[in-house]
Design a protein around this motif. Structure first.
Motif, PDB file in Angstrom:
ATOM      1  N   PRO A  96       0.803  -1.224   0.000  1.00 26.96           N
ATOM      2  CA  PRO A  96       0.000   0.000   0.000  1.00 26.96           C
ATOM      3  C   PRO A  96       0.835   1.273   0.000  1.00 26.96           C
ATOM      4  N   ASP A  97       2.098   1.182   0.369  1.00 26.71           N
ATOM      5  CA  ASP A  97       2.938   2.377   0.437  1.00 26.71           C
ATOM      6  C   ASP A  97       3.617   2.713  -0.884  1.00 26.71           C
ATOM      7  N   ASN A  98       4.008   1.673  -1.653  1.00 25.99           N
ATOM      8  CA  ASN A  98       4.758   1.965  -2.868  1.00 25.99           C
ATOM      9  C   ASN A  98       4.133   1.386  -4.139  1.00 25.99           C
ATOM     10  N   GLY A  99       3.067   0.603  -4.002  1.00 27.00           N
ATOM     11  CA  GLY A  99       2.381   0.052  -5.168  1.00 27.00           C
ATOM     12  C   GLY A  99       3.023  -1.182  -5.771  1.00 27.00           C
ATOM     13  N   ASN A 100       4.154  -1.645  -5.228  1.00 26.12           N
ATOM     14  CA  ASN A 100       4.783  -2.862  -5.753  1.00 26.12           C
ATOM     15  C   ASN A 100       3.822  -4.036  -5.589  1.00 26.12           C
ATOM     16  N   GLN A 101       3.813  -4.917  -6.587  1.00 29.55           N
ATOM     17  CA  GLN A 101       2.895  -6.060  -6.580  1.00 29.55           C
ATOM     18  C   GLN A 101       3.684  -7.361  -6.559  1.00 29.55           C
ATOM     19  N   TYR A 102       3.135  -8.340  -5.849  1.00 28.18           N
ATOM     20  CA  TYR A 102       3.792  -9.633  -5.726  1.00 28.18           C
ATOM     21  C   TYR A 102       2.778 -10.750  -5.889  1.00 28.18           C
ATOM     22  N   GLN A 103       3.215 -11.830  -6.558  1.00 28.82           N
ATOM     23  CA  GLN A 103       2.449 -13.063  -6.656  1.00 28.82           C
ATOM     24  C   GLN A 103       3.397 -14.192  -6.264  1.00 28.82           C
ATOM     25  N   VAL A 104       3.022 -14.944  -5.231  1.00 24.62           N
ATOM     26  CA  VAL A 104       3.890 -15.996  -4.717  1.00 24.62           C
ATOM     27  C   VAL A 104       3.142 -17.324  -4.756  1.00 24.62           C
ATOM     28  N   THR A 105       3.775 -18.326  -5.357  1.00 23.48           N
ATOM     29  CA  THR A 105       3.198 -19.663  -5.429  1.00 23.48           C
ATOM     30  C   THR A 105       4.117 -20.622  -4.681  1.00 23.48           C
ATOM     31  N   PRO A 106       3.721 -21.024  -3.456  1.00 25.48           N
ATOM     32  CA  PRO A 106       4.574 -21.927  -2.670  1.00 25.48           C
ATOM     33  C   PRO A 106       4.416 -23.383  -3.102  1.00 25.48           C
ATOM     34  N   GLN A 107       5.451 -24.156  -2.844  1.00 21.05           N
ATOM     35  CA  GLN A 107       5.446 -25.595  -3.112  1.00 21.05           C
ATOM     36  C   GLN A 107       5.350 -26.333  -1.770  1.00 21.05           C
ATOM     37  N   PRO A 108       5.143 -27.647  -1.801  1.00 15.83           N
ATOM     38  CA  PRO A 108       5.029 -28.389  -0.543  1.00 15.83           C
ATOM     39  C   PRO A 108       6.295 -28.266   0.319  1.00 15.83           C
ATOM     40  N   ALA A 109       6.095 -28.241   1.629  1.00 16.54           N
ATOM     41  CA  ALA A 109       7.216 -28.178   2.569  1.00 16.54           C
ATOM     42  C   ALA A 109       7.943 -29.522   2.601  1.00 16.54           C
ATOM     43  N   TYR A 110       9.221 -29.473   2.910  1.00 16.41           N
ATOM     44  CA  TYR A 110      10.029 -30.676   3.051  1.00 16.41           C
ATOM     45  C   TYR A 110      11.073 -30.430   4.134  1.00 16.41           C
ATOM     46  N   THR A 111      11.705 -31.475   4.609  1.00 10.59           N
ATOM     47  CA  THR A 111      12.751 -31.343   5.610  1.00 10.59           C
ATOM     48  C   THR A 111      14.104 -31.414   4.930  1.00 10.59           C
ATOM     49  N   ASN A 112      14.923 -30.395   5.154  1.00  7.95           N
ATOM     50  CA  ASN A 112      16.269 -30.356   4.602  1.00  7.95           C
ATOM     51  C   ASN A 112      17.103 -31.404   5.334  1.00  7.95           C
ATOM     52  N   PRO A 113      17.623 -32.410   4.623  1.00  9.49           N
ATOM     53  CA  PRO A 113      18.334 -33.501   5.300  1.00  9.49           C
ATOM     54  C   PRO A 113      19.628 -33.070   5.995  1.00  9.49           C
ATOM     55  N   SER A 114      20.279 -32.032   5.498  1.00 10.33           N
ATOM     56  CA  SER A 114      21.552 -31.622   6.108  1.00 10.33           C
ATOM     57  C   SER A 114      21.366 -30.774   7.369  1.00 10.33           C
ATOM     58  N   THR A 115      20.248 -30.023   7.448  1.00  6.46           N
ATOM     59  CA  THR A 115      20.025 -29.162   8.615  1.00  6.46           C
ATOM     60  C   THR A 115      18.840 -29.601   9.465  1.00  6.46           C
ATOM     61  N   ASN A 116      18.056 -30.531   8.939  1.00  6.83           N
ATOM     62  CA  ASN A 116      16.843 -31.010   9.612  1.00  6.83           C
ATOM     63  C   ASN A 116      15.827 -29.879   9.849  1.00  6.83           C
ATOM     64  N   GLN A 117      15.852 -28.866   8.984  1.00  2.79           N
ATOM     65  CA  GLN A 117      14.918 -27.736   9.072  1.00  2.79           C
ATOM     66  C   GLN A 117      13.806 -27.910   8.051  1.00  2.79           C
ATOM     67  N   PRO A 118      12.592 -27.459   8.396  1.00  2.00           N
ATOM     68  CA  PRO A 118      11.538 -27.426   7.378  1.00  2.00           C
ATOM     69  C   PRO A 118      11.879 -26.351   6.337  1.00  2.00           C
ATOM     70  N   CYS A 119      11.725 -26.674   5.078  1.00  2.59           N
ATOM     71  CA  CYS A 119      12.004 -25.739   3.991  1.00  2.59           C
ATOM     72  C   CYS A 119      10.846 -25.759   3.001  1.00  2.59           C
ATOM     73  N   ARG A 120      10.798 -24.723   2.191  1.00  2.00           N
ATOM     74  CA  ARG A 120       9.741 -24.605   1.201  1.00  2.00           C
ATOM     75  C   ARG A 120      10.251 -23.773   0.038  1.00  2.00           C
ATOM     76  N   GLN A 121       9.959 -24.214  -1.164  1.00  3.95           N
ATOM     77  CA  GLN A 121      10.311 -23.445  -2.350  1.00  3.95           C
ATOM     78  C   GLN A 121       9.094 -22.651  -2.796  1.00  3.95           C
ATOM     79  N   ALA A 122       9.357 -21.563  -3.530  1.00  7.16           N
ATOM     80  CA  ALA A 122       8.261 -20.746  -4.046  1.00  7.16           C
ATOM     81  C   ALA A 122       8.713 -20.001  -5.295  1.00  7.16           C
TER      82      ALA A 122
END
Length: 151
Positions: A96-122
């Motif tokens: 609302p401040d600058n008019g920039n527009q974004y469209q984000v399409t996330p993918q299914p979450a997965y667990t990063n095997p090296s860090t054991n963190q939940p991750c998600r691509q988009a």
């Protein structure tokens, strides 16, 4: 030093310092604008060097905070998509401040095997100043529960 010279010197230094930043930084740009405006107001009110410098300092601080809030809005929206967005479903918003527009399409979450963190691509499509850009990112949740962009 005459006070009529102070304002151009402050403006030149502010622009010089802001040019050292990498890319368009809204907080930095806000600081530059705030410094310039604060210096002019300080000079108009106090008619001396000290008032000009104080005005520039206060203006820099306020401009930085305002510019940073604009960035913060978009980060909050993106975090919401990573946290609650339905996989494959596009989420859109306009800043609302600058008019920039974004469209984000996330993918299914997965667990990063090296860090054991939940991750998600988009896929993030942005329209900034009329220019469209599409990027693919990965975010992983940090130890505080916040999503951090990895690329």
């Amino acid at each position: 030093m005459k006070s009529t010279i102070i304002i151009p010197v402050i403006l030149s230094l502010t622009l010089l310092l802001s040019s050292c930043a990498n890319g368009p930084n809204k907080a930095g740009m806000g600081a530059v604008g705030g410094a310039a405006g604060g210096a002019l107001i300080g000079q108009a009110i106090g008619h001396n060097t000290e008032a000009t410098l104080i005005g520039a300092a206060v203006g820099t601080m306020l401009g930085y905070m305002i510019g940073n809030e604009m960035d913060k809005y978009d980060r909050e929206q993106l975090n919401h998509v990573y946290e609650r967005g339905v996989s494959g479903q596009t989420n859109a918003w306009q800043n609302p401040d600058n008019g920039n527009q974004y469209q984000v399409t996330p993918q299914p979450a997965y667990t990063n095997p090296s860090t054991n963190q939940p991750c998600r691509q988009a896929q993030i499509q942005s329209i900034i100043n009329g220019k469209t850009e599409t990027v693919y990112t990965t975010a992983c949740r940090d130890s505080y529960g916040h999503w951090q962009l990895k690329n």
